[in-house]
Motif scaffolding. Sequence first.
Motif, PDB file in Angstrom:
ATOM      1  N   ASP A 135      -7.824   5.789   8.265  1.00 27.31           N
ATOM      2  CA  ASP A 135      -7.723   4.431   7.743  1.00 27.31           C
ATOM      3  C   ASP A 135      -6.566   4.256   6.760  1.00 27.31           C
ATOM      4  O   ASP A 135      -6.443   3.207   6.124  1.00 27.31           O
ATOM      5  N   ASP A 136      -5.696   5.268   6.624  1.00 28.32           N
ATOM      6  CA  ASP A 136      -4.522   5.134   5.772  1.00 28.32           C
ATOM      7  C   ASP A 136      -3.455   4.302   6.473  1.00 28.32           C
ATOM      8  O   ASP A 136      -3.469   4.139   7.696  1.00 28.32           O
ATOM      9  N   VAL A 137      -2.513   3.797   5.690  1.00 29.25           N
ATOM     10  CA  VAL A 137      -1.411   3.008   6.217  1.00 29.25           C
ATOM     11  C   VAL A 137      -0.094   3.641   5.791  1.00 29.25           C
ATOM     12  O   VAL A 137      -0.011   4.244   4.711  1.00 29.25           O
ATOM     13  N   CYS A 138       0.915   3.548   6.642  1.00 29.02           N
ATOM     14  CA  CYS A 138       2.242   4.089   6.348  1.00 29.02           C
ATOM     15  C   CYS A 138       3.230   2.933   6.288  1.00 29.02           C
ATOM     16  O   CYS A 138       3.511   2.294   7.314  1.00 29.02           O
ATOM     17  N   VAL A 139       3.745   2.652   5.091  1.00 30.40           N
ATOM     18  CA  VAL A 139       4.779   1.645   4.925  1.00 30.40           C
ATOM     19  C   VAL A 139       6.118   2.363   4.880  1.00 30.40           C
ATOM     20  O   VAL A 139       6.314   3.264   4.055  1.00 30.40           O
ATOM     21  N   LEU A 140       7.029   1.985   5.748  1.00 29.71           N
ATOM     22  CA  LEU A 140       8.354   2.589   5.762  1.00 29.71           C
ATOM     23  C   LEU A 140       9.232   1.860   4.750  1.00 29.71           C
ATOM     24  O   LEU A 140       9.360   0.633   4.782  1.00 29.71           O
ATOM     25  N   ALA A 197      15.761   5.923   4.986  1.00 33.81           N
ATOM     26  CA  ALA A 197      14.338   5.606   5.121  1.00 33.81           C
ATOM     27  C   ALA A 197      13.499   6.530   4.253  1.00 33.81           C
ATOM     28  O   ALA A 197      13.856   7.693   4.026  1.00 33.81           O
ATOM     29  N   GLY A 198      12.375   6.014   3.784  1.00 36.87           N
ATOM     30  CA  GLY A 198      11.371   6.786   3.067  1.00 36.87           C
ATOM     31  C   GLY A 198      10.016   6.240   3.450  1.00 36.87           C
ATOM     32  O   GLY A 198       9.895   5.453   4.401  1.00 36.87           O
ATOM     33  N   ALA A 199       8.982   6.632   2.710  1.00 28.94           N
ATOM     34  CA  ALA A 199       7.642   6.178   3.092  1.00 28.94           C
ATOM     35  C   ALA A 199       6.692   6.167   1.909  1.00 28.94           C
ATOM     36  O   ALA A 199       6.820   6.972   0.981  1.00 28.94           O
ATOM     37  N   LEU A 200       5.750   5.243   1.987  1.00 21.34           N
ATOM     38  CA  LEU A 200       4.562   5.236   1.134  1.00 21.34           C
ATOM     39  C   LEU A 200       3.372   5.297   2.085  1.00 21.34           C
ATOM     40  O   LEU A 200       3.199   4.411   2.926  1.00 21.34           O
ATOM     41  N   VAL A 201       2.576   6.355   1.955  1.00 18.05           N
ATOM     42  CA  VAL A 201       1.451   6.565   2.860  1.00 18.05           C
ATOM     43  C   VAL A 201       0.183   6.694   2.034  1.00 18.05           C
ATOM     44  O   VAL A 201       0.147   7.428   1.040  1.00 18.05           O
ATOM     45  N   GLY A 202      -0.870   5.958   2.440  1.00 19.60           N
ATOM     46  CA  GLY A 202      -2.134   6.097   1.735  1.00 19.60           C
ATOM     47  C   GLY A 202      -3.055   4.917   1.943  1.00 19.60           C
ATOM     48  O   GLY A 202      -2.986   4.232   2.962  1.00 19.60           O
ATOM     49  N   ARG A 203      -3.911   4.688   0.973  1.00 17.37           N
ATOM     50  CA  ARG A 203      -4.989   3.707   1.096  1.00 17.37           C
ATOM     51  C   ARG A 203      -4.457   2.303   1.356  1.00 17.37           C
ATOM     52  O   ARG A 203      -3.419   1.893   0.825  1.00 17.37           O
ATOM     53  N   ARG A 204      -5.205   1.560   2.131  1.00 20.74           N
ATOM     54  CA  ARG A 204      -4.771   0.256   2.589  1.00 20.74           C
ATOM     55  C   ARG A 204      -5.141  -0.890   1.647  1.00 20.74           C
ATOM     56  O   ARG A 204      -4.397  -1.876   1.533  1.00 20.74           O
ATOM     57  N   ASP A 205      -6.283  -0.810   0.968  1.00 19.42           N
ATOM     58  CA  ASP A 205      -6.854  -1.998   0.337  1.00 19.42           C
ATOM     59  C   ASP A 205      -5.921  -2.689  -0.651  1.00 19.42           C
ATOM     60  O   ASP A 205      -5.703  -3.902  -0.592  1.00 19.42           O
ATOM     61  N   TRP A 206      -5.335  -1.935  -1.595  1.00 21.58           N
ATOM     62  CA  TRP A 206      -4.435  -2.557  -2.556  1.00 21.58           C
ATOM     63  C   TRP A 206      -3.200  -3.131  -1.860  1.00 21.58           C
ATOM     64  O   TRP A 206      -2.677  -4.176  -2.272  1.00 21.58           O
ATOM     65  N   LEU A 207      -2.729  -2.457  -0.839  1.00 24.92           N
ATOM     66  CA  LEU A 207      -1.519  -2.898  -0.147  1.00 24.92           C
ATOM     67  C   LEU A 207      -1.772  -4.170   0.653  1.00 24.92           C
ATOM     68  O   LEU A 207      -0.883  -5.021   0.776  1.00 24.92           O
ATOM     69  N   ASP A 208      -2.972  -4.314   1.194  1.00 27.73           N
ATOM     70  CA  ASP A 208      -3.307  -5.534   1.925  1.00 27.73           C
ATOM     71  C   ASP A 208      -3.466  -6.729   0.996  1.00 27.73           C
ATOM     72  O   ASP A 208      -3.227  -7.875   1.392  1.00 27.73           O
ATOM     73  N   ALA A 209      -3.865  -6.479  -0.236  1.00 24.56           N
ATOM     74  CA  ALA A 209      -4.118  -7.568  -1.184  1.00 24.56           C
ATOM     75  C   ALA A 209      -2.897  -7.919  -2.028  1.00 24.56           C
ATOM     76  O   ALA A 209      -2.874  -8.972  -2.672  1.00 24.56           O
ATOM     77  N   ALA A 210      -1.871  -7.055  -2.029  1.00 21.91           N
ATOM     78  CA  ALA A 210      -0.732  -7.234  -2.922  1.00 21.91           C
ATOM     79  C   ALA A 210       0.243  -8.288  -2.413  1.00 21.91           C
ATOM     80  O   ALA A 210       0.317  -8.560  -1.214  1.00 21.91           O
ATOM     81  N   PRO A 211       1.015  -8.877  -3.323  1.00 20.52           N
ATOM     82  CA  PRO A 211       2.119  -9.741  -2.886  1.00 20.52           C
ATOM     83  C   PRO A 211       3.097  -8.931  -2.030  1.00 20.52           C
ATOM     84  O   PRO A 211       3.254  -7.719  -2.214  1.00 20.52           O
TER      85      PRO A 211
END
Length: 451
Positions: free
Chosen positions: A98-103, A237-251
């Motif tokens: 359930d983690d998400v990877c933002v590039l 390129a780099g990455a932030l990988v991890g929990r989704r909840d804060w990222l889904d709610a953030a601006p």
Amino acid sequence: MPTAVLDRPVAPAGESPLLPLVGADTTVPLVTGASVRYADLDSAASTRALAAVADRVAEVLPLYASVHRGAGYLSQVSTALYESAREAVAGFVGARADDVCVLTRNTTDALNLLAGAVPAGASVLVLDGEHHADLLPWQRRGPATVLPVRATVTATLRALADALSRGRYALLAVTGASNVTGEALPLAEVVALAHAAGTRVAVDGAQLVPHRRFSLAATAADWVAFSGHKLYAPFGAGALVGRRDWLDAAPAHLAGGGAVTEVAVDDVVWAPAPHRHEGGSPNVLGAVALAEACAALAALPAGALERHERALRARLVDGLAALPGVRVLRIWADSAEPTGVVSFTVDGADPGLVAAFLSAEHGIGVRDGRFCAHPLLARLGVPEGALRASVGVGTTAADVDRLLAALAAHLATGPQVAYARRDGRWQPADDPRPLAGPSAPARAAACGGPR
């Protein structure tokens, strides 16, 4: 019976490159007029590209097109390449289902993205030994508590536990490995302390992920951020990988096309992560390069990377210890095995001048200064800066030996040419070397020569 075939002897760890790099045999000019193979001992700042990464980028470049919304065949191919790269990058750091990877662009970009996702008003805890990329975003966001590191790992963990018990922190930001000394706190223990206090953990993995196997699932860390340019994929390129909840709610990290599902004059419906934070045309080639680098490192035999760096670090540290007046920096007296990053000082010598000497007279690249870790350098007693040598998969024992021999020559006889400060940096006072690539002399001649 068939004749037995003897296995080829394996070279001792560190004697040969672990993986081939682009430009590993590049020669550079010296102020003496000679040329030598460049000894790159600055991989902690940026790495060269793996040969496999360059090959993969060349293979994909003819297929490049727009992504995510194009109907054309190459657009569909590029979209598939980009999204499969995302999956590979997430898998490399042991992402959970359930983690998400933002590039992102790099670690700094990733940590600033996360800083914008921490719930409003929530407090962040960070140590003063962090790289500025894992210190400034939290200070600017506020409120943030900066905890001083202690003289030992044991004492630092005790102080960390005490701080977590006394304050209510939403997030603890911690380095996976210091970019100054290669040292680290035991991550699994740090995460356990934080989670027991209801605090999430973000790991600055810029100096960890290229050098050690890391897993979000195994450590239970909540996020990890890292950069391609430190992972043998310098394609932005780099990455932030991890929990989704804060990222889904953030601006949205960057408002623009691709980050939305619907736009009206007076309303916007933002997409969920990861696309919410990847506004604009994404860096497809950078993502593909990063994924290829991850695959190449993951394919190494278990323990091979650690053995390679361990041998080189030991050779370097032992050699430095044998030189009079040279001091190797350490954060903690009881830290476990560091990565291949070694910072040191030379008594009575300006670090910038020594670095210029190593480059101009010996063709060796090291880093000097405060390494974007000013509070840590002050804590280590060298607020004016130090020298740093760092090794990677392309480094060999011969590179380390060249550095040690050059430092010994500096201690014995000093620089052989005059040096002067220009724009705050030491350089040979009369430097004949071109600094803009092979065509620089021709361009200079066409413009009437250097000025």
